[in-house]
Every structure is written in structure tokens, then in C-alpha cells.
Design an enzyme around this catalytic site. Structure first.
Site, mmCIF file in Angstrom:
data_model
loop_
_atom_site.group_PDB
_atom_site.id
_atom_site.type_symbol
_atom_site.label_atom_id
_atom_site.label_comp_id
_atom_site.label_asym_id
_atom_site.label_seq_id
_atom_site.Cartn_x
_atom_site.Cartn_y
_atom_site.Cartn_z
ATOM 1 N N ASP A 1 0.853 -1.185 0.000
ATOM 2 C CA ASP A 1 0.000 0.000 0.000
ATOM 3 C C ASP A 1 0.888 1.233 0.000
ATOM 4 O O ASP A 1 1.815 1.324 0.795
ATOM 5 C CB ASP A 1 -0.908 -0.006 1.241
ATOM 6 C CG ASP A 1 -1.808 1.221 1.290
ATOM 7 O OD1 ASP A 1 -2.751 1.273 0.479
ATOM 8 O OD2 ASP A 1 -1.570 2.111 2.123
ATOM 9 N N ASP B 1 -3.449 1.041 6.706
ATOM 10 C CA ASP B 1 -2.607 0.766 5.531
ATOM 11 C C ASP B 1 -2.287 -0.728 5.409
ATOM 12 O O ASP B 1 -2.182 -1.260 4.305
ATOM 13 C CB ASP B 1 -1.301 1.571 5.600
ATOM 14 C CG ASP B 1 -1.557 3.070 5.476
ATOM 15 O OD1 ASP B 1 -2.664 3.439 5.023
ATOM 16 O OD2 ASP B 1 -0.660 3.859 5.837
ATOM 17 N N GLU C 1 -0.769 -1.149 -6.120
ATOM 18 C CA GLU C 1 -1.899 -0.466 -6.737
ATOM 19 C C GLU C 1 -1.493 0.029 -8.122
ATOM 20 O O GLU C 1 -0.380 0.498 -8.310
ATOM 21 C CB GLU C 1 -2.295 0.756 -5.906
ATOM 22 C CG GLU C 1 -2.617 0.459 -4.469
ATOM 23 C CD GLU C 1 -2.374 1.680 -3.592
ATOM 24 O OE1 GLU C 1 -3.170 2.611 -3.659
ATOM 25 O OE2 GLU C 1 -1.378 1.683 -2.848
#
Ligand SMILES: [Zn+2]
Length: 238
Positions: A37, A217, A121
Site C-alpha cells: 500500500d 494501511d 496499486e
């Protein structure tokens, strides 16, 4: 050696070497996988709870840069003081670039050494959803995000980090998977319940359905890992 070039950045000089046929340095398998993350309080948080590269020093430089830019706008055109202010702004920009690259290298090196598969991501999608959902509008208290400039400097850090990570992963023979980050920060990694209310603060996650609590997170990184492994399995089955 293919090329040697000399570059000047403000008062610093750099020699840039590029080489042909650099052998890849494959690292031994570790059997470990991680979701990554990317955030504001830590550049990187992993699904197993590691926080890498706190960009606070970067935020400090960003504040100084914002101040130097304000200062520059107050100087009279063509004046000696303005020329000095221009040099100062350029030097701070260069400092921010060096700090960003340094944290990116350190974080990427640590990750590539420890994990065979890393899921992150997809930044193109992340940037769109982030600006829409506004998770960056409420960053942790530890990080100054006073100005748009400050925030854009931290944002740019993610792009630099992913570029460095991709290079290191390729050289080490590691696998990188990019996933759509939609809902990864508001979904419970234990029961799958997805709600905005799950996110108590920037750092805290508490599921309103099952009561699971975690660092926000880390919870997001676990969801990212899961999404990546599902993609990988689907690709393998096809
Ligand atoms: Zn839950």
C-alpha cells in the site's frame, strides 16, 4: 560502457554512466509474497505490517520549497535578489528529487530482497480514485500536507518508487502485479465488508460488521495482495 555524460544541476555536477549487457542479478526465492500500500505517512506499507520510508524529511523540504517559491514571487523582476531566489528554488527542487529517489531505492531494495511476488496499486487508477474519494485530503497528523505543492510532491514519490521497483524486480527475477485499488482501503480484510465507516482515521481501520481492527494501511495492503493473487490465479487457469 555505452555512454558517459556529465550533467549540471544547480551547483552540483553529475557523471551519468550507461552500460550495455548488464547481467541480471537473480535473487534466490524466499517463498514470501506481499501486498504493497502506498501512502502518505509511510511511502510503503506491506501486508505483513512493515512500514518503509517515512517521507517526513521530504515533507519538510516541500515546505521549504513552497516558502522559497512564495519568496521568489515577491522579488522584483531583473533584480539580483530575484536571481538568488531562483537559484534557491532550483536547489530545493533538486534536493526533493534526490530525497525521493533515495527513499524509493531503499524501499524497493528491501522489498525485492524479501518477496518473490509483490502486488501494488495501479497508480493510474489510484490517482483517479484518490482525487475522487479524497483520502489524501485527510493525511496523518505527522505529515504536513499544507499545500497542494506538498501533496503533489508526495504523490510523485509513488510514481518514482514504482519505476525503481519495476527495474529492481526485473533484474532480480521477481514478479510484480498491479491491481485496481478501488475499495482496498475501506474493505475489511477479515470479513470483506465494504463501507466508508470502516475507516476511522487515516491510520485506523475498524470494521463496523465484524469488529476487526487493524492499521488502515496494513488492512489495505492485505486486500491489495488478495486481489493480486486472484488475478494471478485467474491468469494461470486461463
Ligand atoms: Zn469485518
Amino acid at each position: 560502457m555505452k555512454t558517459i555524460s556529465v550533467k549540471r544541476e544547480g551547483r552540483r555536477w553529475y557523471v551519468v554512466l550507461s552500460c550495455d549487457g548488464v547481467p541480471a542479478q537473480t535473487l534466490p526465492a524466499t517463498g514470501a509474497v506481499a501486498g504493497i500500500d502506498m501512502g502518505v505517512a509511510s511511502l510503503v506499507t506491506t501486508s505483513d505490517g512493515r512500514h518503509l520510508a517515512n517521507p517526513r524529511h521530504l515533507a519538510t523540504s516541500a515546505d521549504r520549497l513552497a516558502e522559497a517559491q512564495r519568496d521568489l514571487t515577491r522579488k522584483k523582476r531583473g533584480s539580483k535578489r530575484r536571481r538568488k531566489a531562483v537559484v534557491r528554488v532550483a536547489a530545493l527542487h533538486a534536493k526533493v528529487r534526490r530525497q525521493r529517489l533515495d527513499s524509493a531505492h531503499k524501499a524497493a531494495l528491501a522489498l525485492v530482497g524479501d518477496y518473490d511476488v509483490m502486488v501494488h496499486e495501479d497508480l493510474r487508477i489510484a490517482n483517479m480514485t484518490r482525487s475522487a474519494s479524497g483520502t489524501l485530503e485527510a493525511p496523518g497528523r505527522n505529515v504536513a500536507a499544507k499545500s497542494g505543492l506538498n501533496r503533489s510532491i508526495l504523490d510523485a514519490g509513488w510514481g518514482v518508487f514504482l519505476t525503481v521497483l519495476a527495474h529492481k524486480a526485473e533484474s532480480a527475477g521477481r514478479e510484480l502485479i498491479a491491481v485496481n485499488p478501488a475499495n482496498t482501503s475501506r474493505t475489511c480484510s477479515r470479513c470483506g465488508h465494504c463501507a466508508q465507516e470502516n475507516r476511522v482515521t487515516q491510520a485506523e481501520f475498524a470494521c463496523v460488521a465484524c469488529g476487526h481492527t487493524a492499521h488502515a494501511d496494513v488492512n489495505a495492503a492485505i486486500n491489495i495482495l488478495r486481489a493480486g493473487l486472484a488475478l494471478r490465479q485467474a491468469a494461470g487457469a486461463a
